[in-house]
Write a protein that holds these residues in place. Structure first.
Motif, PDB file in Angstrom:
ATOM      1  N   ILE A 114       0.834  -1.205   0.000  1.00 34.64           N
ATOM      2  CA  ILE A 114       0.000   0.000   0.000  1.00 34.64           C
ATOM      3  C   ILE A 114       0.868   1.256   0.000  1.00 34.64           C
ATOM      4  CG2 ILE A 114      -1.799   1.261   1.240  1.00 34.64           C
ATOM      5  CD1 ILE A 114      -2.614  -1.528   2.432  1.00 34.64           C
ATOM      6  N   ALA A 115       1.958   1.242   0.759  1.00 31.77           N
ATOM      7  CA  ALA A 115       2.851   2.405   0.823  1.00 31.77           C
ATOM      8  C   ALA A 115       3.433   2.729  -0.556  1.00 31.77           C
ATOM      9  CB  ALA A 115       3.981   2.141   1.825  1.00 31.77           C
ATOM     10  N   LYS A 116       3.764   1.719  -1.305  1.00 33.65           N
ATOM     11  CA  LYS A 116       4.317   1.937  -2.648  1.00 33.65           C
ATOM     12  C   LYS A 116       3.315   2.659  -3.536  1.00 33.65           C
ATOM     13  CE  LYS A 116       6.305  -0.496  -6.616  1.00 33.65           C
ATOM     14  NZ  LYS A 116       6.644  -1.831  -7.198  1.00 33.65           N
ATOM     15  N   LYS A 117       2.069   2.233  -3.505  1.00 32.05           N
ATOM     16  CA  LYS A 117       1.040   2.873  -4.327  1.00 32.05           C
ATOM     17  C   LYS A 117       0.751   4.291  -3.837  1.00 32.05           C
ATOM     18  CE  LYS A 117      -0.724   1.789  -7.369  1.00 32.05           C
ATOM     19  NZ  LYS A 117      -0.550   2.170  -8.797  1.00 32.05           N
ATOM     20  N   ALA A 160      -6.593  -1.792  -8.829  1.00 32.13           N
ATOM     21  CA  ALA A 160      -6.687  -3.196  -9.251  1.00 32.13           C
ATOM     22  C   ALA A 160      -5.407  -3.965  -8.958  1.00 32.13           C
ATOM     23  CB  ALA A 160      -7.017  -3.268 -10.735  1.00 32.13           C
ATOM     24  N   GLY A 161      -4.257  -3.341  -9.196  1.00 29.42           N
ATOM     25  CA  GLY A 161      -2.984  -4.011  -8.942  1.00 29.42           C
ATOM     26  C   GLY A 161      -2.748  -4.281  -7.471  1.00 29.42           C
ATOM     27  N   VAL A 162      -3.120  -3.326  -6.622  1.00 28.17           N
ATOM     28  CA  VAL A 162      -2.976  -3.495  -5.176  1.00 28.17           C
ATOM     29  C   VAL A 162      -3.902  -4.601  -4.686  1.00 28.17           C
ATOM     30  CG1 VAL A 162      -3.344  -2.397  -2.927  1.00 28.17           C
ATOM     31  CG2 VAL A 162      -2.210  -1.136  -4.761  1.00 28.17           C
ATOM     32  N   LYS A 163      -5.138  -4.603  -5.172  1.00 27.74           N
ATOM     33  CA  LYS A 163      -6.090  -5.646  -4.786  1.00 27.74           C
ATOM     34  C   LYS A 163      -5.553  -7.028  -5.127  1.00 27.74           C
ATOM     35  CE  LYS A 163     -10.553  -3.240  -5.196  1.00 27.74           C
ATOM     36  NZ  LYS A 163     -11.835  -3.238  -5.942  1.00 27.74           N
ATOM     37  N   GLU A 164      -5.049  -7.167  -6.332  1.00 27.00           N
ATOM     38  CA  GLU A 164      -4.547  -8.473  -6.775  1.00 27.00           C
ATOM     39  C   GLU A 164      -3.368  -8.921  -5.926  1.00 27.00           C
ATOM     40  OE1 GLU A 164      -2.802 -10.632 -10.849  1.00 27.00           O
ATOM     41  OE2 GLU A 164      -3.318  -8.493 -10.857  1.00 27.00           O
ATOM     42  N   ALA A 165      -2.452  -7.984  -5.648  1.00 33.26           N
ATOM     43  CA  ALA A 165      -1.270  -8.323  -4.850  1.00 33.26           C
ATOM     44  C   ALA A 165      -1.657  -8.708  -3.432  1.00 33.26           C
ATOM     45  CB  ALA A 165      -0.300  -7.142  -4.833  1.00 33.26           C
ATOM     46  N   SER A 197      -7.630  -9.300   2.311  1.00 35.54           N
ATOM     47  CA  SER A 197      -8.738  -8.630   1.633  1.00 35.54           C
ATOM     48  C   SER A 197      -8.679  -7.129   1.915  1.00 35.54           C
ATOM     49  CB  SER A 197     -10.080  -9.179   2.124  1.00 35.54           C
ATOM     50  OG  SER A 197     -10.190 -10.560   1.841  1.00 35.54           O
ATOM     51  N   PRO A 198      -8.661  -6.282   0.871  1.00 34.25           N
ATOM     52  CA  PRO A 198      -8.673  -4.831   1.085  1.00 34.25           C
ATOM     53  C   PRO A 198      -9.947  -4.406   1.804  1.00 34.25           C
ATOM     54  CG  PRO A 198      -8.155  -5.373  -1.199  1.00 34.25           C
ATOM     55  CD  PRO A 198      -8.635  -6.634  -0.557  1.00 34.25           C
TER      56      PRO A 198
END
Length: 325
Positions: free
Chosen positions: A53-56, A281-286, A293-294
């Protein structure tokens, strides 16, 4: 006239300075790097989620977001640090269920989670999975309950420590099922899992990412998960709730909070950015790949959720006479 004009000008200037302070304090993004504090060592679920999450967040706001691991006392040290720390929006905390809603019932804390920390947004959650070793001789939750009732005091369960989420999940199940499993606390998930595999303890409310490889290898038997619904990555394992105990829920969760003195406008800005990151979408998948679960929320929704968790675990602590030792 000139004197009056000068006085008026000075008054306007002072007023401008007075209003500039709060305005500057609420600049976003902050002018200096942001720190996201995690109350646990690197490598665990909390750390993995925080770094994703920090990266995004850093990409979205154009500012560095550095993860700082501050382990110790089940996460309480990190929570205390942030509660007493900077309130300018540069320090966030990936708070967790234990220090925020369980620990206050078990010990006198140097901070008040509901006054000294301010909710920003939910982060991630995941259920535990109740697993037993093959020698236990049970394959369903109903059989496990039957065994516990047939041999009172002979069935035990491991946890990652007194007052931990896995400990309270077991005590909640004791209450709901009318059984009396014996609690065996460990100093973390690794030794608990090791003793379960060695059949030195009967069961364990384990984190799915650590337990499922052993389930897939045929070494452990999964009985149920502890959320209200089956997670997408464990579609074939029933929940405790659907196995005869409606409403049973014992989640591991992490949420974003900050110092309670942080101005509301800053907290709202961070809420928007965190929700945006969690909905990516990318964060959710990762996160899903890590079994997480987000859980983006409004600030009010997180405050309400924390209150409900606080009340549920407080009732269990009192009824079961749980202590921090």
């Amino acid at each position: 006239m000139k004197k009056r004009t000068l006085i008026q000008a000075a008054a306007v200037a002072l007023t401008s300075v007075a209003w500039a302070g709060p305005a500057l304090a609420q600049d976003f993004p902050p002018a200096k790097p942001v720190t996201l504090v995690v109350g646990f060592a690197p490598g665990g679920a909390a750390d993995a989620a925080a770094r994703l999450i920090a990266k995004k967040l850093a990409e979205n706001i154009g500012q560095s977001v550095v993860v700082e691991n501050k382990g110790g006392a089940g996460g309480n040290i990190a929570h205390q640090q942030v509660a007493a720390g900077a309130s300018d929006g540069t320090v966030l905390l990936f708070g967790s269920v234990g220090p925020l809603t369980i620990a206050p019932h078990l010990m006198k804390l140097p901070y008040d989670p509901f006054k000294d920390l301010a909710p920003i947004s939910g982060g991630v959650y995941f259920p535990n999975v109740l697993v037993v070793h093959k020698g236990a001789g049970v394959k369903t939750l109903a059989e496990f309950v039957q065994l516990s009732k047939a041999k009172p005091g002979s069935v035990d369960y491991a946890s990652t420590g007194a007052g931990s989420a896995s400990h309270l999940a077991g005590e909640l199940f004791n209450q709901r099922a009318g059984i009396d499993m014996v609690h065996v606390p460990y100093k973390g998930g690794a030794p608990a899992l090791q003793d379960l595999l060695g059949e030195r303890v009967t069961s364990y409310f384990a984190a799915p990412p650590t337990a499922m490889p052993h389930v897939e290898a045929g070494k452990l038997i999964p009985l149920a998960t502890t959320g209200l619904t089956r997670p997408a990555y464990l579609p074939n394992i029933p929940t405790v709730a659907e196995s005869g105990f409606p409403g049973f829920q014992a989640l591991n969760w992490y949420a974003f909070v900050a110092s309670g003195k942080t101005p509301a406008p800053l907290l709202e800005r961070w809420n928007k950015e965190i929700v945006k990151a969690l909905n990516d979408a990318g964060v959710k998948e990762a996160l899903n790949k890590h079994g997480l679960s987000p859980h983006p929320t409004t600030r009010a929704e997180l405050a309400s959720f924390m209150k409900k968790e606080y009340e549920q675990w407080g009732a269990i602590v009192r009824e079961r006479k749980i202590t921090a030792q």
